[in-house]
Design an enzyme around this catalytic site. Structure first.
Site, PDB file in Angstrom:
ATOM      1  N   ASP A 491       0.807  -1.222   0.000  1.00 52.10           N
ATOM      2  CA  ASP A 491       0.000   0.000   0.000  1.00 52.10           C
ATOM      3  C   ASP A 491       0.834   1.263   0.000  1.00 52.10           C
ATOM      4  O   ASP A 491       0.307   2.357  -0.197  1.00 52.10           O
ATOM      5  CB  ASP A 491      -0.840   0.048   1.281  1.00 52.10           C
ATOM      6  CG  ASP A 491      -2.138  -0.706   1.130  1.00 52.10           C
ATOM      7  OD1 ASP A 491      -2.744  -0.605   0.066  1.00 52.10           O
ATOM      8  OD2 ASP A 491      -2.529  -1.388   2.094  1.00 52.10           O
ATOM      9  N   CYS A 492       2.092   1.128   0.319  1.00 50.88           N
ATOM     10  CA  CYS A 492       2.919   2.310   0.521  1.00 50.88           C
ATOM     11  C   CYS A 492       3.831   2.600  -0.659  1.00 50.88           C
ATOM     12  O   CYS A 492       4.614   3.543  -0.613  1.00 50.88           O
ATOM     13  CB  CYS A 492       3.715   2.150   1.805  1.00 50.88           C
ATOM     14  SG  CYS A 492       2.590   1.996   3.200  1.00 50.88           S
TER      15      CYS A 492
END
Ligand code: BGC
Ligand code: NOJ
Length: 819
Positions: A491-492
């Protein structure tokens, strides 16, 4: 240091002191009603949605930690104490908390008075039961006062913590049976058809429902005025903060015990049956107590509570009976056979909503998360996995992309987060394939499922899978690799975000839609799921689609080899400028775990030495004594072109933390190389039971996985955060059960393919599979790491290593000889 021990026969973790390095919790509940329950009786409960239908209040990140829960205060003569230790932190002569499967029991004693609290959510009823037993262990009569205490949440947990100009004027309660039955009915007059009940099965001496009256305005939970005064005030809340407190008096002779049953429940009425009585012209209608009465009739006695607990235990016996392990290594056996599966059930139920690290007011059900959670759950209750698949698929867009999250109550996609996480669609193939292999239910592919929740767009589940598959192929970048979009599994890794504004979401902001940032991980996920998709096509007569898919998978494999290989490991991505991420050319982030684990799991490079090289590089550069870190070197500064990944201090979370979810990918990859010792080593390093002695450093529960353990770049290397709700649960279960112990559902049956340390002399597994039971004993006296010489099924030599799905409701003996 240890704070407890595993009681394997009882399937309980026994905590032996209350001041654990962090609250060590358990989950109560199996379907619609859930409670979080810490070892000092902290936590809260909710009906179906932790944000919208929260029964009791919880204060996050509070001091002292974990304040709020279901508390019982004892007044024994002049001696006032809390038997769950918190909130008074009372000195106890004895203390123990047993967290079991769906229930917890706190037992303690002080000055000759013993206390036990057994807390659970019964099967099929929407309530918590707390059975209290007081025993006089002294030689003299005792007059004991018990005060219960819970604090109602005004249902919407987010508003409850923020909207005080309204909240302080809306709280309403009703009290019956002299105070034994307390009803919280805020907003019931207008838009709600539900209320909460807090009741005890015996007559009470008094009650309180107004927090300030009970506690005193400037007091904490550790000094309630009413308890110190020895007398309830019979307060009836009007606005402010409604609570529920019973005052019960008990006289106990030496040796005598007394049991009380408390029920904390969610009750709902049909709209036309909301009221028992409407007071004309008044605000104060009397709510219809029929559902509450039915519940209290049912759980009105300690014996009834005991029966409900016994039924819950039977339920768990049956569930965990579906996969169990006997082995010399007790830590592995108890984790794989009990606790890992238990955690899988919890992650399946909760997704990422409610834990001591997830507030329950934030995230809904994740599209990728729920599909992965299925992998660890599908063998337990396949029907629920089936229903979940259909829910998830209904939030897919017609072009194959997906809402990243959906809300559990409405089952609608979450517009705030939207879509554009380009790995999402592929996880649907992964979840469906796992479901079909477990059940043989190809019929699910013909179910008509809406797109974007619109019935008029409905098509078969198979079409959903096809759209997932094609989405990847139609969204590729300059190297032919899949575009990453807002992020992939990580997600990052926000390659189109370019955020300079504080507070801007890394996941939903795209300040620079490059249209070129690509993910090698998505490519590997595509290749990993490819064979299952192809097989599904073949077995359902879709021959042309199978051929088309096979070609696409072969091409993607070549693309990875050409553009996704760095020389000694697989690259991770290309950024918005077309620069490499996860390459020796980079200053930081030269090598990442995800693409390497997944590519080898997908069997890319098994034929040409790349797989071996990649895993050796992972071992050399990323391995630590507590697990494999996400990348190295950690990012030392914020990179606009990388996003959140570089925002974390080195060693935490996605910036070189040990992000446990992806470690089992390497474990599985190692089994593809046949390296059983190394596979087992990567398994044990993140497995909590192996770090029980190290609890002062690890801090979190030794019976469940955590999302992250701080990596070697962090000052607090080895410290875990975010236990319970993590995809680690499902993937570690897959890695140990299917790839290390090697009992793996495939389209033709149950494949037997262990990959273990040579020193492991054998093990056995009992596996329920498609209405038959297989008792599988594996003999590794040959001391190999992989390879099966022979399999016998009920005494007959099997041709090959796949047990057929016999479906005859009988038990079958399977003998496996490795060599
Ligand atoms: C976290 C991720 C998480 C994401 C989505 C990020 O801040 O680091 O682990 O998946 O938020 O909420
Ligand atoms: C947690 C999220 O729930 C999951 O979807 C994601 O893959 C990991 N964080 C890694 O960023």
């Amino acid at each position: 240091m240890q704070y407890g021990y595993f009681d394997d026969d009882a399937r309980e973790y026994v905590i032996t002191r209350p001041d654990t390095p962090y609250p060590w919790i358990n989950y109560l509940g199996s379907e619609d009603f859930y409670g979080l329950f810490s070892n000092t009786s902290g936590g809260y409960c909710f009906y179906r949605d932790a944000r919208l239908l929260r029964l009791i209040r919880y204060r996050y990140n509070n001091v002292p930690t974990d304040s709020g829960g279901r508390y019982f205060y004892i007044r024994d003569g002049g001696d006032i104490w809390t038997p769950s230790w918190m909130p008074m932190k009372s000195a106890l002569d004895r203390y123990e908390c047993r967290h079991g499967m769906g229930y917890s029991r706190i037992s303690s004693a002080r000055n000759g008075l013993a206390f036990s609290q057994t807390s659970f959510v019964p099967l099929k009823d929407n309530c918590e039961i707390h059975k209290i037993v007081l025993t006089n262990e002294s030689g003299a009569d005792k007059d004991v006062d018990v005060f219960s205490f819970i604090e109602f949440c005004l249902w919407n947990a987010n508003d409850d913590m923020t909207n005080f100009q309204r909240n302080f004027s809306i709280g309403e309660v009703e009290v019956e049976a002299g105070g034994a039955r307390i009803y919280h009915k805020t907003e019931y007059r207008e838009r709600r058809n539900h209320y909460a009940l807090w009741a005890v099965n015996v007559p009470v001496a008094g009650f309180d429902t107004d927090r300030q009256t009970f506690l005193g305005l400037y007091n904490g939970f550790d000094h309630p005025e009413a308890v110190f005064a020895g007398k309830a005030n019979n307060s009836v809340a009007s606005g402010w903060a409604p609570i529920g407190s019973h005052h019960i008096k008990a006289r106990l002779k030496p040796g005598e015990s007394k049991a009380l049953v408390f029920v904390l429940s969610y009750c709902e009425n049909p709209d036309d049956k909301k009221w028992e009585r409407v007071v004309p012209g008044g605000n104060h209608g009397v709510i219809n107590k029929a559902p509450a009465n039915a519940l209290l009739d049912k759980y009105g006695s300690p014996e009834a509570a005991d029966r409900a607990l016994a039924a819950l235990k039977d339920y768990w016996d049956a569930l965990l009976g579906r996969f169990s392990v006997q082995a010399e290594d007790k830590r592995m056996a108890r984790m794989a056979g009990v606790w890992n599966q238990y955690q899988c059930m919890v992650t399946f139920n909760m997704s990422r909503s409610a834990s001591y690290f997830e507030s329950g007011i934030g995230r809904g059900m994740g599209f990728r998360d729920s599909n992965q959670d299925l992998l660890g759950f599908v063998h337990l209750v396949p029907e629920r996995a089936r229903a979940r698949i259909l829910d998830i698929a209904a939030t897919q867009f017609p072009d194959g992309s997906a809402y990243h999250q959906y809300q559990p109550l409405t089952k609608r996609g979450n517009n705030e987060v939207g879509s554009g996480f380009n790995d999402d669609p592929l996880w649907l193939i992964c979840g469906v394939a796992a479901y079909i292999k477990e059940t043989g239910d190809f019929g699910i592919l013909d179910e008509k499922v809406p797109f974007d929740n619109k019935e008029e767009l409905a098509d078969s589940l198979f079409v959903h899978l096809k759209r997932s598959f094609d989405y990847t192929l139609t969204h590729t970048g300059p190297h032919g690799l899949p575009l990453i979009g807002r992020a992939d599994w990580n997600d990052c890794l926000n390659l189109n975000c370019f955020s300079k504004t504080p507070g801007e979401s890394f996941q939903t902001t795209a300040n620079f839609e490059s249209g070129v940032a690509e993910s090698v991980l998505i490519a590997a996920i595509f290749v990993f799921n490819g064979p299952d998709y192809i097989e599904i096509c073949r077995r359902t007569g879709r021959v042309e689609e199978a051929a088309y898919a096979a070609k696409a998978v072969a091409a993607m494999t070549e693309t990875i080899k050409t553009h996704g290989w760095d020389g000694n490991w697989f690259l991770r991505a290309y950024d918005a400028y077309g620069h490499k991420i996860g390459s020796h050319e980079c200053e930081d982030g030269q090598i990442y775990i995800e693409s390497n684990g997944f590519a080898v799991m997908a069997e890319i490079g098994l034929d040409d030495g790349r797989a071996l090289k990649a895993l050796d590089s992972v071992k050399d550069r990323l391995d630590t004594k507590y697990g494999i870190v996400l990348q190295q070197p950690a990012y030392k500064e914020y990179h606009l072109e990388l996003g959140e990944v570089s925002s974390y201090p080195p060693g935490y979370k996605e910036n070189a933390g040990i992000f446990c979810h992806n470690n089992p990918w390497v474990t599985i990859a190692e089994t593809k190389l046949g390296r059983g010792t190394r596979a087992f080593e990567t398994y044990t390093k993140i497995c909590p039971a192996y770090r029980e002695d190290d609890s002062d450093l690890r801090r979190l529960e030794p019976y469940v996985y955590a999302q992250m353990v701080a990596g070697k770049d962090a000052p607090r290397f080895g410290e875990a955060k975010n236990s319970w709700l993590t995809g680690t649960a499902a993937w570690t279960f897959v890695s140990i059960s299917q790839y290390i112990l090697g009992v793996r559902p495939v389209f033709d049956g149950l494949l037997i393919d262990p990959c273990i340390p040579a020193s492991m002399k054998g093990f056995s597994v009992i596996r329920h599979f498609q209405n038959a039971v297989y008792r599988i004993a594996v003999d590794n006296s040959a001391s190999v790491e992989k390879g099966v010489k022979s399999v016998t099924l009920d005494g007959k030599q099997l041709d090959g290593v796949v047990l057929p799905a016999l479906g005859d409701r009988k038990t079958h003996e399977v003998k496996v000889v490795m060599g």
